[in-house]
Write a protein that holds these residues in place. Sequence first.
Motif, mmCIF file in Angstrom:
data_model
loop_
_atom_site.group_PDB
_atom_site.id
_atom_site.type_symbol
_atom_site.label_atom_id
_atom_site.label_comp_id
_atom_site.label_asym_id
_atom_site.label_seq_id
_atom_site.Cartn_x
_atom_site.Cartn_y
_atom_site.Cartn_z
ATOM 1 N N GLY A 207 42.269 -18.307 12.810
ATOM 2 C CA GLY A 207 40.919 -18.415 13.354
ATOM 3 C C GLY A 207 40.991 -18.226 14.857
ATOM 4 N N GLU A 208 39.925 -18.660 15.543
ATOM 5 C CA GLU A 208 39.893 -18.436 16.983
ATOM 6 C C GLU A 208 39.643 -19.719 17.744
ATOM 7 O OE1 GLU A 208 37.550 -15.294 18.519
ATOM 8 O OE2 GLU A 208 38.374 -13.855 17.078
ATOM 9 N N LEU A 209 40.300 -19.828 18.882
ATOM 10 C CA LEU A 209 40.073 -20.976 19.755
ATOM 11 C C LEU A 209 39.684 -20.432 21.129
ATOM 12 C CD1 LEU A 209 43.181 -23.166 18.806
ATOM 13 C CD2 LEU A 209 40.802 -23.540 18.138
ATOM 14 N N ALA A 210 38.745 -21.100 21.768
ATOM 15 C CA ALA A 210 38.288 -20.633 23.081
ATOM 16 C C ALA A 210 39.219 -21.153 24.166
ATOM 17 C CB ALA A 210 36.860 -21.118 23.333
ATOM 18 N N GLU A 211 39.519 -20.253 25.110
ATOM 19 C CA GLU A 211 40.453 -20.590 26.179
ATOM 20 C C GLU A 211 39.965 -21.812 26.986
ATOM 21 O OE1 GLU A 211 42.225 -16.883 27.567
ATOM 22 O OE2 GLU A 211 42.620 -17.888 29.482
ATOM 23 N N GLU A 212 38.661 -21.866 27.254
ATOM 24 C CA GLU A 212 38.122 -22.971 28.078
ATOM 25 C C GLU A 212 38.330 -24.322 27.392
ATOM 26 O OE1 GLU A 212 35.224 -20.579 26.873
ATOM 27 O OE2 GLU A 212 36.912 -19.486 27.707
ATOM 28 N N GLU A 213 38.136 -24.323 26.080
ATOM 29 C CA GLU A 213 38.299 -25.589 25.345
ATOM 30 C C GLU A 213 39.754 -26.043 25.364
ATOM 31 O OE1 GLU A 213 34.948 -26.257 22.056
ATOM 32 O OE2 GLU A 213 36.301 -24.613 21.560
ATOM 33 N N LEU A 214 40.665 -25.082 25.242
ATOM 34 C CA LEU A 214 42.094 -25.421 25.270
ATOM 35 C C LEU A 214 42.476 -25.963 26.637
ATOM 36 C CD1 LEU A 214 43.299 -22.255 23.382
ATOM 37 C CD2 LEU A 214 43.588 -24.597 22.568
ATOM 38 N N ARG A 215 41.917 -25.339 27.655
ATOM 39 C CA ARG A 215 42.222 -25.739 29.031
ATOM 40 C C ARG A 215 41.772 -27.172 29.313
ATOM 41 N NH1 ARG A 215 44.044 -21.942 32.328
ATOM 42 N NH2 ARG A 215 43.293 -20.178 31.136
ATOM 43 N N ALA A 216 40.736 -27.598 28.620
ATOM 44 C CA ALA A 216 40.179 -28.932 28.861
ATOM 45 C C ALA A 216 40.949 -30.035 28.135
ATOM 46 C CB ALA A 216 38.712 -28.945 28.421
ATOM 47 N N LEU A 217 41.940 -29.654 27.312
ATOM 48 C CA LEU A 217 42.707 -30.666 26.574
ATOM 49 C C LEU A 217 43.592 -31.469 27.529
ATOM 50 C CD1 LEU A 217 43.855 -28.548 23.483
ATOM 51 C CD2 LEU A 217 42.051 -30.283 23.552
ATOM 52 N N PRO A 218 43.888 -32.737 27.185
ATOM 53 C CA PRO A 218 44.712 -33.555 28.088
ATOM 54 C C PRO A 218 46.134 -33.007 28.238
ATOM 55 C CG PRO A 218 44.256 -34.712 26.007
ATOM 56 C CD PRO A 218 43.433 -33.476 25.988
ATOM 57 N N ALA A 219 46.678 -33.134 29.452
ATOM 58 C CA ALA A 219 48.064 -32.776 29.792
ATOM 59 C C ALA A 219 48.339 -31.275 29.781
ATOM 60 C CB ALA A 219 49.065 -33.495 28.889
ATOM 61 N N VAL A 220 47.280 -30.465 29.597
ATOM 62 C CA VAL A 220 47.485 -29.010 29.553
ATOM 63 C C VAL A 220 47.391 -28.423 30.960
ATOM 64 C CG1 VAL A 220 46.463 -26.835 28.767
ATOM 65 C CG2 VAL A 220 46.729 -28.751 27.181
ATOM 66 N N GLU A 221 48.403 -27.633 31.339
ATOM 67 C CA GLU A 221 48.433 -27.010 32.677
ATOM 68 C C GLU A 221 48.124 -25.518 32.619
ATOM 69 O OE1 GLU A 221 48.908 -27.943 35.827
ATOM 70 O OE2 GLU A 221 48.964 -30.060 35.280
ATOM 71 N N GLY A 222 48.508 -24.885 31.516
ATOM 72 C CA GLY A 222 48.307 -23.435 31.427
ATOM 73 C C GLY A 222 47.972 -23.033 30.004
ATOM 74 N N VAL A 223 47.186 -21.975 29.861
ATOM 75 C CA VAL A 223 46.771 -21.517 28.535
ATOM 76 C C VAL A 223 46.878 -20.000 28.469
ATOM 77 C CG1 VAL A 223 44.828 -21.333 26.924
ATOM 78 C CG2 VAL A 223 45.089 -23.394 28.321
ATOM 79 N N ARG A 224 47.444 -19.515 27.380
ATOM 80 C CA ARG A 224 47.408 -18.070 27.150
ATOM 81 C C ARG A 224 47.094 -17.849 25.674
ATOM 82 N NH1 ARG A 224 50.382 -13.861 27.587
ATOM 83 N NH2 ARG A 224 52.164 -14.877 26.643
ATOM 84 N N VAL A 225 46.077 -17.065 25.412
ATOM 85 C CA VAL A 225 45.732 -16.759 24.032
ATOM 86 C C VAL A 225 45.976 -15.283 23.832
ATOM 87 C CG1 VAL A 225 43.910 -16.797 22.294
ATOM 88 C CG2 VAL A 225 43.950 -18.542 24.069
ATOM 89 N N ALA A 226 46.803 -14.941 22.850
ATOM 90 C CA ALA A 226 47.067 -13.531 22.532
ATOM 91 C C ALA A 226 46.835 -13.381 21.043
ATOM 92 C CB ALA A 226 48.499 -13.167 22.906
ATOM 93 N N GLY A 227 45.680 -12.848 20.691
ATOM 94 C CA GLY A 227 45.328 -12.730 19.278
ATOM 95 C C GLY A 227 45.241 -14.112 18.666
ATOM 96 N N ARG A 228 46.084 -14.357 17.670
ATOM 97 C CA ARG A 228 46.032 -15.653 16.976
ATOM 98 C C ARG A 228 47.069 -16.627 17.512
ATOM 99 N NH1 ARG A 228 43.854 -15.160 11.260
ATOM 100 N NH2 ARG A 228 42.091 -13.873 11.780
ATOM 101 N N THR A 229 47.819 -16.200 18.504
ATOM 102 C CA THR A 229 48.831 -17.103 19.049
ATOM 103 C C THR A 229 48.329 -17.738 20.340
ATOM 104 O OG1 THR A 229 50.522 -15.707 18.112
ATOM 105 C CG2 THR A 229 51.246 -17.264 19.782
ATOM 106 N N VAL A 230 48.431 -19.060 20.362
ATOM 107 C CA VAL A 230 48.019 -19.812 21.549
ATOM 108 C C VAL A 230 49.274 -20.402 22.168
ATOM 109 C CG1 VAL A 230 46.807 -21.886 22.302
ATOM 110 C CG2 VAL A 230 45.779 -20.399 20.567
#
Length: 313
Positions: A235-258
């Motif tokens: 499925g799909e996850l939005a980059e902004e939502e991932l970024r807002a998770l606790p303890a997360v410093e960096g996010v990269r989404v490439a297709g289905r891999t986060v």
Amino acid sequence: MSAPPALVCRGLVKRYGDVVAVNGLDLDVRRGECFGLLGPNGAGKTTTVEILEGLCSPDGGEVEVLGERWVGDGLALRARLGIQLQETRFPEKLQVAEVIALFRSFYPRGLEPEEALRRVSLQEKARAHVRTLSGGQKQRLSLACAIVGDPEVLFLDEPSTGLDPASRREIWEIVEDLKARGRTILLTTHYMEEAARLCDRVAIVDRGRVLSLGTPAALVASLGAEHVVEVEVDGELAEEELRALPAVEGVRVAGRTVRLTVRDVARALPPLLALCAERGAAPRRLATHHASLEDVFMALAGRRLEGAGEEAA
Ligand SMILES: Nc1ncnc2c1ncn2[C@@H]1O[C@H](COP(=O)(O)OP(=O)(O)OP(=O)(O)O)[C@@H](O)[C@H]1O
Ligand SMILES: [Mg+2]
């Protein structure tokens, strides 16, 4: 006055038709340092190395090798350098001992040819013809040719590509031995583990420019967090939502891999899994590891590579 750096590039530019292989590259390599050039295929590593080696001339900018510029035949300077090209073709009908003797004859001083073969564990192949060597053995022969003149500066362009893991470690030991003897080494590699182990400093280059430069530890620290969480989702996850998770410093989404860089795995995982459940993106595969040079490489050069892959698809 202190000795000049072993290698200097200033504003280096090299074009091939419309392709800008090297695009204003700056670099200083200190004496006695093992310096790594990392970057994706076509980043301009070999071109940069070949300009430093005096094998091709730049369209702009300058290089200095051991404080000297390439002028005339550069023979005196050449005698102080050892070169292993990315690909070497030796005459097929020569014996290994003849090849190494030939290369030794190019240098006014250096190792005994047998010693050079011994260092790369090829002494038993001294009488073998080049055409009978395996790929890895040819690679080791080219390294023997690079060190036979006992050079002050050694250029190794992907010295361990195509080697089995044991032979790769042998190459590492040779490089470590040369480092211990105070030699300067400029190395290109696609093996991040190799760069982290051998190199005092590395530069990550892409499109002919330096993206980041420092000790392997400093580059890993620049990610801002110690751990990496990789999850493949259905499925799909939005980059902004991932970024807002606790303890997360960096996010990269490439297709289905986060891929998340996180300070604390235990704090980041439960909310990540909850988000997956909420968005109906079931996690298929989940892995965590300590951040490494490979993560720095992917963060800097990976986005462009994945973009290129999509364009090509
Ligand atoms: N002789 C040449 N003629 C035309 N283009 C060239 C030539 N040599 C290199 N290039 C181009 O210059 C760019 C940089 O090539 P280079 O060989 O320096 O990359 P690299 O970083 O060493 O890559 P790799 O990791 O694949 O060895 C590429 O786009 C390549 O196609
Ligand atoms: Mg190359």
